[in-house]
Scaffold this motif. Structure first.
Motif, PDB file in Angstrom:
ATOM      1  N   ALA A  19      -5.600   3.565 -16.702  1.00 26.11           N
ATOM      2  CA  ALA A  19      -4.493   4.499 -16.457  1.00 26.11           C
ATOM      3  C   ALA A  19      -3.707   4.112 -15.211  1.00 26.11           C
ATOM      4  O   ALA A  19      -2.465   4.139 -15.209  1.00 26.11           O
ATOM      5  CB  ALA A  19      -5.039   5.922 -16.316  1.00 26.11           C
ATOM      6  N   LEU A  20      -4.401   3.742 -14.134  1.00 28.84           N
ATOM      7  CA  LEU A  20      -3.720   3.352 -12.898  1.00 28.84           C
ATOM      8  C   LEU A  20      -2.874   2.100 -13.093  1.00 28.84           C
ATOM      9  O   LEU A  20      -1.753   2.011 -12.583  1.00 28.84           O
ATOM     10  CB  LEU A  20      -4.747   3.119 -11.784  1.00 28.84           C
ATOM     11  CG  LEU A  20      -5.377   4.357 -11.161  1.00 28.84           C
ATOM     12  CD1 LEU A  20      -6.496   3.957 -10.216  1.00 28.84           C
ATOM     13  CD2 LEU A  20      -4.324   5.182 -10.427  1.00 28.84           C
ATOM     14  N   MET A  21      -3.396   1.136 -13.843  1.00 36.17           N
ATOM     15  CA  MET A  21      -2.638  -0.100 -14.073  1.00 36.17           C
ATOM     16  C   MET A  21      -1.419   0.150 -14.953  1.00 36.17           C
ATOM     17  O   MET A  21      -0.373  -0.481 -14.778  1.00 36.17           O
ATOM     18  CB  MET A  21      -3.545  -1.168 -14.687  1.00 36.17           C
ATOM     19  CG  MET A  21      -4.555  -1.732 -13.708  1.00 36.17           C
ATOM     20  SD  MET A  21      -3.777  -2.565 -12.295  1.00 36.17           S
ATOM     21  CE  MET A  21      -3.146  -4.049 -13.092  1.00 36.17           C
ATOM     22  N   ALA A  22      -1.547   1.065 -15.917  1.00 39.79           N
ATOM     23  CA  ALA A  22      -0.384   1.418 -16.739  1.00 39.79           C
ATOM     24  C   ALA A  22       0.672   2.104 -15.877  1.00 39.79           C
ATOM     25  O   ALA A  22       1.859   1.758 -15.920  1.00 39.79           O
ATOM     26  CB  ALA A  22      -0.809   2.316 -17.892  1.00 39.79           C
ATOM     27  N   LEU A  23       0.235   3.066 -15.050  1.00 37.96           N
ATOM     28  CA  LEU A  23       1.175   3.782 -14.185  1.00 37.96           C
ATOM     29  C   LEU A  23       1.825   2.853 -13.168  1.00 37.96           C
ATOM     30  O   LEU A  23       3.005   3.004 -12.843  1.00 37.96           O
ATOM     31  CB  LEU A  23       0.454   4.919 -13.463  1.00 37.96           C
ATOM     32  CG  LEU A  23       0.109   6.145 -14.310  1.00 37.96           C
ATOM     33  CD1 LEU A  23      -0.749   7.107 -13.508  1.00 37.96           C
ATOM     34  CD2 LEU A  23       1.386   6.826 -14.786  1.00 37.96           C
ATOM     35  N   PHE A  27       5.675   3.338 -13.001  1.00 39.84           N
ATOM     36  CA  PHE A  27       6.219   4.129 -11.898  1.00 39.84           C
ATOM     37  C   PHE A  27       5.553   3.720 -10.596  1.00 39.84           C
ATOM     38  O   PHE A  27       4.329   3.646 -10.547  1.00 39.84           O
ATOM     39  CB  PHE A  27       5.975   5.626 -12.171  1.00 39.84           C
ATOM     40  CG  PHE A  27       6.635   6.544 -11.211  1.00 39.84           C
ATOM     41  CD1 PHE A  27       7.993   6.788 -11.290  1.00 39.84           C
ATOM     42  CD2 PHE A  27       5.906   7.179 -10.211  1.00 39.84           C
ATOM     43  CE1 PHE A  27       8.614   7.655 -10.403  1.00 39.84           C
ATOM     44  CE2 PHE A  27       6.516   8.039  -9.313  1.00 39.84           C
ATOM     45  CZ  PHE A  27       7.881   8.275  -9.417  1.00 39.84           C
ATOM     46  N   PRO A  28       6.338   3.420  -9.552  1.00 45.24           N
ATOM     47  CA  PRO A  28       5.739   3.064  -8.273  1.00 45.24           C
ATOM     48  C   PRO A  28       5.082   4.293  -7.644  1.00 45.24           C
ATOM     49  O   PRO A  28       5.258   5.409  -8.133  1.00 45.24           O
ATOM     50  CB  PRO A  28       6.959   2.591  -7.454  1.00 45.24           C
ATOM     51  CG  PRO A  28       8.129   3.265  -8.089  1.00 45.24           C
ATOM     52  CD  PRO A  28       7.778   3.446  -9.545  1.00 45.24           C
ATOM     53  N   PRO A  29       4.305   4.162  -6.538  1.00 48.46           N
ATOM     54  CA  PRO A  29       4.224   2.999  -5.673  1.00 48.46           C
ATOM     55  C   PRO A  29       2.849   2.331  -5.628  1.00 48.46           C
ATOM     56  O   PRO A  29       2.597   1.539  -4.728  1.00 48.46           O
ATOM     57  CB  PRO A  29       4.520   3.610  -4.308  1.00 48.46           C
ATOM     58  CG  PRO A  29       3.843   4.954  -4.389  1.00 48.46           C
ATOM     59  CD  PRO A  29       3.878   5.375  -5.843  1.00 48.46           C
ATOM     60  N   ILE A  30       1.912   2.651  -6.531  1.00 49.10           N
ATOM     61  CA  ILE A  30       0.567   2.084  -6.426  1.00 49.10           C
ATOM     62  C   ILE A  30       0.585   0.638  -6.915  1.00 49.10           C
ATOM     63  O   ILE A  30       0.881   0.389  -8.081  1.00 49.10           O
ATOM     64  CB  ILE A  30      -0.445   2.896  -7.264  1.00 49.10           C
ATOM     65  CG1 ILE A  30      -0.384   4.373  -6.902  1.00 49.10           C
ATOM     66  CG2 ILE A  30      -1.861   2.370  -7.052  1.00 49.10           C
ATOM     67  CD1 ILE A  30      -1.189   5.263  -7.826  1.00 49.10           C
ATOM     68  N   PRO A  31       0.271  -0.341  -6.080  1.00 53.55           N
ATOM     69  CA  PRO A  31       0.352  -1.749  -6.487  1.00 53.55           C
ATOM     70  C   PRO A  31      -0.916  -2.226  -7.191  1.00 53.55           C
ATOM     71  O   PRO A  31      -2.024  -1.776  -6.884  1.00 53.55           O
ATOM     72  CB  PRO A  31       0.536  -2.476  -5.150  1.00 53.55           C
ATOM     73  CG  PRO A  31      -0.192  -1.616  -4.171  1.00 53.55           C
ATOM     74  CD  PRO A  31      -0.046  -0.187  -4.658  1.00 53.55           C
ATOM     75  N   SER A  32      -0.743  -3.143  -8.125  1.00 48.96           N
ATOM     76  CA  SER A  32      -1.897  -3.696  -8.850  1.00 48.96           C
ATOM     77  C   SER A  32      -2.832  -4.443  -7.914  1.00 48.96           C
ATOM     78  O   SER A  32      -4.039  -4.496  -8.150  1.00 48.96           O
ATOM     79  CB  SER A  32      -1.430  -4.625  -9.970  1.00 48.96           C
ATOM     80  OG  SER A  32      -0.759  -5.754  -9.440  1.00 48.96           O
ATOM     81  N   GLU A  33      -2.278  -5.032  -6.849  1.00 44.43           N
ATOM     82  CA  GLU A  33      -3.116  -5.759  -5.898  1.00 44.43           C
ATOM     83  C   GLU A  33      -4.201  -4.849  -5.317  1.00 44.43           C
ATOM     84  O   GLU A  33      -5.342  -5.271  -5.129  1.00 44.43           O
ATOM     85  CB  GLU A  33      -2.253  -6.333  -4.758  1.00 44.43           C
ATOM     86  CG  GLU A  33      -1.336  -7.463  -5.157  1.00 44.43           C
ATOM     87  CD  GLU A  33      -0.021  -7.002  -5.754  1.00 44.43           C
ATOM     88  OE1 GLU A  33       0.836  -7.850  -6.032  1.00 44.43           O
ATOM     89  OE2 GLU A  33       0.159  -5.775  -5.955  1.00 44.43           O
ATOM     90  N   LEU A  34      -3.826  -3.611  -5.049  1.00 48.15           N
ATOM     91  CA  LEU A  34      -4.788  -2.668  -4.470  1.00 48.15           C
ATOM     92  C   LEU A  34      -5.768  -2.177  -5.531  1.00 48.15           C
ATOM     93  O   LEU A  34      -6.975  -2.112  -5.293  1.00 48.15           O
ATOM     94  CB  LEU A  34      -4.035  -1.484  -3.849  1.00 48.15           C
ATOM     95  CG  LEU A  34      -4.864  -0.507  -3.022  1.00 48.15           C
ATOM     96  CD1 LEU A  34      -5.520  -1.208  -1.845  1.00 48.15           C
ATOM     97  CD2 LEU A  34      -3.993   0.641  -2.528  1.00 48.15           C
ATOM     98  N   ILE A  35      -5.247  -1.855  -6.725  1.00 55.33           N
ATOM     99  CA  ILE A  35      -6.111  -1.309  -7.785  1.00 55.33           C
ATOM    100  C   ILE A  35      -7.158  -2.329  -8.211  1.00 55.33           C
ATOM    101  O   ILE A  35      -8.365  -2.063  -8.218  1.00 55.33           O
ATOM    102  CB  ILE A  35      -5.264  -0.891  -9.001  1.00 55.33           C
ATOM    103  CG1 ILE A  35      -4.257   0.196  -8.617  1.00 55.33           C
ATOM    104  CG2 ILE A  35      -6.167  -0.395 -10.140  1.00 55.33           C
ATOM    105  CD1 ILE A  35      -3.179   0.428  -9.656  1.00 55.33           C
ATOM    106  N   MET A  36      -6.712  -3.526  -8.583  1.00 57.66           N
ATOM    107  CA  MET A  36      -7.651  -4.533  -9.072  1.00 57.66           C
ATOM    108  C   MET A  36      -8.474  -5.133  -7.936  1.00 57.66           C
ATOM    109  O   MET A  36      -9.614  -5.557  -8.147  1.00 57.66           O
ATOM    110  CB  MET A  36      -6.904  -5.634  -9.825  1.00 57.66           C
ATOM    111  CG  MET A  36      -6.176  -5.148 -11.074  1.00 57.66           C
ATOM    112  SD  MET A  36      -7.221  -4.244 -12.236  1.00 57.66           S
ATOM    113  CE  MET A  36      -8.260  -5.573 -12.866  1.00 57.66           C
ATOM    114  N   GLY A  37      -7.901  -5.170  -6.731  1.00 57.89           N
ATOM    115  CA  GLY A  37      -8.676  -5.636  -5.580  1.00 57.89           C
ATOM    116  C   GLY A  37      -9.854  -4.723  -5.300  1.00 57.89           C
ATOM    117  O   GLY A  37     -10.981  -5.181  -5.070  1.00 57.89           O
TER     118      GLY A  37
END
Length: 199
Positions: A19-23, A27-37
Motif C-alpha cells: 500500500a505504501l509503495m502504491a501511494l 501521491f507524495p511525499p513518502i519516498p520509496s527509498e525510505l519505505i524499501m530501505g
C-alpha cells in the motif's frame, strides 16, 4: 526510536509495504527509498524476508504508476489539462511539467519507462506521457515492473547494509530515519504552501 520506526513497517507487514509503495507513486511525499530501505532493515532483523518484500514492493510501485498511465491514456490532453490545473498544488506539478515529460518521452522512446525507474524525480511523472502516447499496456507494465524490481532490490540491499553497519548505533539510525521522514514531509508542505504555477 529505532525500534518504533521499524515496528511501524513491520506492523503493516507485506500488505502495508504494498500500500505504501502504491501511494508513493500516486501521491507524495513518502519516498520509496525510505519505505524499501526500512524494509531492508526489517529483512536484516529477520522480521521480513527478501523475496516477498521485493515482490510486494514492486507490485505496489507498478500499480501506482499504472494509475498515472491510465489517467493519461483515458483522459487525453484535453481532459487532463483542467485536472492538472485544479489539483496541481497537491500533486506538486503543473501543466508545464507534463509538457516537459511528454517531450522527454518522445525524444527517448518507450525504453525511458524502464530507465526512469531509477530517477527520484521522473519515475512517476514518466507514466503520464506514456499513457498520453497510448503505449501498449502490457509493455508499460513489463517495463515498469522490471525497472521497479531492479530499483527495489538495490534499496532493500542498501537497507540491509545500513542495518548491519549501524547495528551498534540503533538510536542514531532511528533518529536519522525520523529526520529523513520529517524532511520529506516538510519539503512537500513547503511545495504546497509556496505553490505558484507559471503564467
Amino acid at each position: 526510536m529505532n525500534d518504533w520506526i521499524i515496528r511501524l513497517i513491520e506492523a503493516g507487514g507485506y500488505w502495508g509495504i504494498l500500500a505504501l509503495m502504491a501511494l508513493e507513486n500516486i501521491f507524495p511525499p513518502i519516498p520509496s527509498e525510505l519505505i524499501m530501505g526500512l524494509g531492508g532493515v526489517a529483512v536484516a532483523r529477520g522480521s521480513m524476508t527478501f523475496w516477498p518484500l521485493l515482490l510486494v514492493g514492486t507490485v505496489g510501485s507498478t500499480f501506482g504508476n499504472y494509475c498515472w498511465f491510465l489517467l493519461g491514456d483515458r483522459f487525453g490532453y484535453a481532459r487532463l489539462h483542467p485536472f492538472v490545473v485544479r489539483w496541481g498544488r497537491w500533486l506538486t506539478m503543473e501543466w508545464h511539467d507534463v509538457e516537459q515529460a511528454t517531450a522527454f518521452f518522445r525524444r527517448h522512446g518507450q525504453w525511458v519507462v524502464f530507465a526512469m525507474r531509477f530517477s527520484p524525480f521522473m519515475r512517476t511523472m514518466i507514466s503520464l506521457p506514456a499513457g498520453l502516447a497510448h503505449m501498449k499496456h502490457w509493455r508499460f507494465l513489463v517495463f515498469t515492473f522490471a525497472g521497479a524490481a531492479v530499483w527495489n532490490t538495490l534499496l532493500i540491499h542498501g537497507g540491509r547494509l545500513v542495518a548491519r553497519y549501524l547495528a551498534g548505533f540503533g538510536s542514531a539510525l532511528g533518529w536519522a530515519m525520523a529526520g529523513l521522514t520529517g524532511l520529506f514531509v516538510a519539503w512537500y508542505l513547503w511545495r504546497v504552501i509556496t505553490w505558484k504555477p507559471r503564467e
